[in-house]
Design a protein around this motif. Structure first.
Motif, PDB file in Angstrom:
ATOM      1  N   MET A   1      92.862  73.410  58.115  1.00 57.06           N
ATOM      2  CA  MET A   1      91.529  72.906  57.927  1.00 57.06           C
ATOM      3  C   MET A   1      91.130  72.049  59.123  1.00 57.06           C
ATOM      4  N   VAL A   2      89.873  72.087  59.480  1.00 57.19           N
ATOM      5  CA  VAL A   2      89.372  71.364  60.642  1.00 57.19           C
ATOM      6  C   VAL A   2      88.727  70.056  60.183  1.00 57.19           C
ATOM      7  N   ARG A   3      89.038  69.019  60.896  1.00 56.19           N
ATOM      8  CA  ARG A   3      88.485  67.703  60.590  1.00 56.19           C
ATOM      9  C   ARG A   3      87.042  67.625  61.095  1.00 56.19           C
ATOM     10  N   VAL A   4      86.168  67.077  60.304  1.00 53.68           N
ATOM     11  CA  VAL A   4      84.779  66.888  60.708  1.00 53.68           C
ATOM     12  C   VAL A   4      84.689  65.578  61.475  1.00 53.68           C
ATOM     13  N   LYS A   5      84.285  65.663  62.735  1.00 55.89           N
ATOM     14  CA  LYS A   5      84.184  64.463  63.559  1.00 55.89           C
ATOM     15  C   LYS A   5      82.855  63.775  63.309  1.00 55.89           C
ATOM     16  N   SER A   6      82.920  62.466  63.324  1.00 57.01           N
ATOM     17  CA  SER A   6      81.733  61.664  63.042  1.00 57.01           C
ATOM     18  C   SER A   6      81.442  60.720  64.197  1.00 57.01           C
ATOM     19  N   ARG A   7      80.239  60.232  64.215  1.00 60.42           N
ATOM     20  CA  ARG A   7      79.819  59.184  65.132  1.00 60.42           C
ATOM     21  C   ARG A   7      79.281  58.039  64.283  1.00 60.42           C
ATOM     22  N   TYR A   8      79.424  56.855  64.810  1.00 64.00           N
ATOM     23  CA  TYR A   8      78.938  55.659  64.139  1.00 64.00           C
ATOM     24  C   TYR A   8      77.926  54.984  65.055  1.00 64.00           C
ATOM     25  N   LEU A   9      76.777  54.721  64.518  1.00 65.17           N
ATOM     26  CA  LEU A   9      75.707  54.105  65.288  1.00 65.17           C
ATOM     27  C   LEU A   9      75.529  52.677  64.798  1.00 65.17           C
ATOM     28  N   LEU A  10      75.621  51.748  65.715  1.00 65.17           N
ATOM     29  CA  LEU A  10      75.444  50.333  65.407  1.00 65.17           C
ATOM     30  C   LEU A  10      74.000  49.976  65.717  1.00 65.17           C
ATOM     31  N   CYS A  11      73.265  49.578  64.689  1.00 61.30           N
ATOM     32  CA  CYS A  11      71.841  49.265  64.839  1.00 61.30           C
ATOM     33  C   CYS A  11      71.559  47.840  64.384  1.00 61.30           C
ATOM     34  N   GLU A  12      70.518  47.295  64.970  1.00 61.18           N
ATOM     35  CA  GLU A  12      70.039  45.975  64.583  1.00 61.18           C
ATOM     36  C   GLU A  12      68.626  46.140  64.051  1.00 61.18           C
ATOM     37  N   VAL A  13      68.360  45.581  62.884  1.00 57.40           N
ATOM     38  CA  VAL A  13      67.032  45.651  62.290  1.00 57.40           C
ATOM     39  C   VAL A  13      66.245  44.434  62.757  1.00 57.40           C
ATOM     40  N   ASN A  14      65.143  44.682  63.446  1.00 59.87           N
ATOM     41  CA  ASN A  14      64.273  43.600  63.915  1.00 59.87           C
ATOM     42  C   ASN A  14      63.012  43.611  63.065  1.00 59.87           C
ATOM     43  N   ALA A  15      62.811  42.542  62.321  1.00 57.11           N
ATOM     44  CA  ALA A  15      61.661  42.452  61.423  1.00 57.11           C
ATOM     45  C   ALA A  15      60.809  41.247  61.798  1.00 57.11           C
ATOM     46  N   THR A  16      59.533  41.339  61.464  1.00 59.00           N
ATOM     47  CA  THR A  16      58.636  40.227  61.744  1.00 59.00           C
ATOM     48  C   THR A  16      58.974  39.031  60.857  1.00 59.00           C
ATOM     49  N   ASP A  17      59.342  39.289  59.617  1.00 63.44           N
ATOM     50  CA  ASP A  17      59.735  38.232  58.688  1.00 63.44           C
ATOM     51  C   ASP A  17      61.206  38.421  58.328  1.00 63.44           C
ATOM     52  N   ARG A  18      62.069  37.557  58.863  1.00 62.89           N
ATOM     53  CA  ARG A  18      63.514  37.689  58.662  1.00 62.89           C
ATOM     54  C   ARG A  18      63.913  37.509  57.193  1.00 62.89           C
ATOM     55  N   ASN A  19      63.118  36.803  56.413  1.00 58.32           N
ATOM     56  CA  ASN A  19      63.443  36.592  55.000  1.00 58.32           C
ATOM     57  C   ASN A  19      63.355  37.887  54.205  1.00 58.32           C
ATOM     58  N   LEU A  20      62.506  38.818  54.641  1.00 55.64           N
ATOM     59  CA  LEU A  20      62.379  40.091  53.938  1.00 55.64           C
ATOM     60  C   LEU A  20      63.614  40.977  54.126  1.00 55.64           C
ATOM     61  N   LEU A  21      64.393  40.707  55.163  1.00 51.03           N
ATOM     62  CA  LEU A  21      65.608  41.508  55.399  1.00 51.03           C
ATOM     63  C   LEU A  21      66.608  41.371  54.258  1.00 51.03           C
ATOM     64  N   LEU A  22      66.543  40.270  53.538  1.00 48.94           N
ATOM     65  CA  LEU A  22      67.474  40.059  52.426  1.00 48.94           C
ATOM     66  C   LEU A  22      67.265  41.065  51.303  1.00 48.94           C
ATOM     67  N   GLN A  23      66.129  41.725  51.289  1.00 51.83           N
ATOM     68  CA  GLN A  23      65.845  42.709  50.256  1.00 51.83           C
ATOM     69  C   GLN A  23      66.339  44.109  50.624  1.00 51.83           C
ATOM     70  N   LEU A  24      66.824  44.284  51.845  1.00 47.86           N
ATOM     71  CA  LEU A  24      67.298  45.600  52.277  1.00 47.86           C
ATOM     72  C   LEU A  24      68.531  46.024  51.496  1.00 47.86           C
ATOM     73  N   ASP A  25      68.610  47.304  51.204  1.00 46.59           N
ATOM     74  CA  ASP A  25      69.826  47.875  50.643  1.00 46.59           C
ATOM     75  C   ASP A  25      70.074  49.219  51.325  1.00 46.59           C
TER      76      ASP A  25
END
Length: 165
Positions: A1-25
């Motif tokens: 069986m062949v292993r499925v290779k993955s990539r991982y992307l590191l992102c930063e969320v930039n929001a106008t109101d940082r308090n709203l980021l707490l609601q992210l899921d």
């Protein structure tokens, strides 16, 4: 069986109101990314990114996200991220954009880069400190940004484990 290779992307969320980021899921971020890939690349992009795509890590306080997806479609997904202008989470529309910081082959390499990135950001904050107390706090935070454990930390852990017994 062949292993499925993955990539991982590191992102930063930039929001106008940082308090709203707490609601992210992770479901809201997943829906926003899949929606924008569908909109930009059509059915082909949606089909490629639907298999194996997931949000592996989400820190709502710092706005850091690790996205995992198959290696064959990482450029497709990466090219669609600038078109995310808002994320709808818990009934509220959060105006934001995703800033791609790093693409890695493993979560571990992304974590190492994130530690270096945070230390660099703290060093940039150091000259902007207004008083000596802020300066000491930032310097301590820089010293705390490391992957290896110090010998003093190991000896403290050994003492704590002896006290627990």
């Amino acid at each position: 069986m062949v292993r499925v290779k993955s990539r991982y992307l590191l992102c930063e969320v930039n929001a106008t109101d940082r308090n709203l980021l707490l609601q992210l899921d992770d479901r809201a971020v997943t829906a926003a990314v899949k929606d924008v890939v569908q909109r930009i690349h059509g059915d082909y992009g949606a089909a490629l990114c639907s298999f194996g795509f997931s949000v592996k890590y989400l820190n709502a306080v710092t706005g850091i996200i690790f996205l995992r997806f198959p290696k064959r479609c990482y450029k497709l997904l990466w090219s669609a991220l600038p078109f995310i202008t808002s994320i709808e989470a818990r009934g509220k529309k959060i105006t934001c954009f995703l800033n791609c910081i790093y693409v890695g082959g493993t979560i571990r390499t992304c974590q190492k880069f994130l530690i270096r990135y945070n230390a660099h950001q703290l060093r940039r904050m150091l000259p902007k400190c207004k008083n000596e107390e802020e300066r000491r706090d930032v310097q301590q935070a820089i010293l705390d940004c490391c992957l290896t454990r110090n010998h003093t930390d190991e000896s403290e852990d050994a003492l704590e484990s002896e006290e627990d017994e």
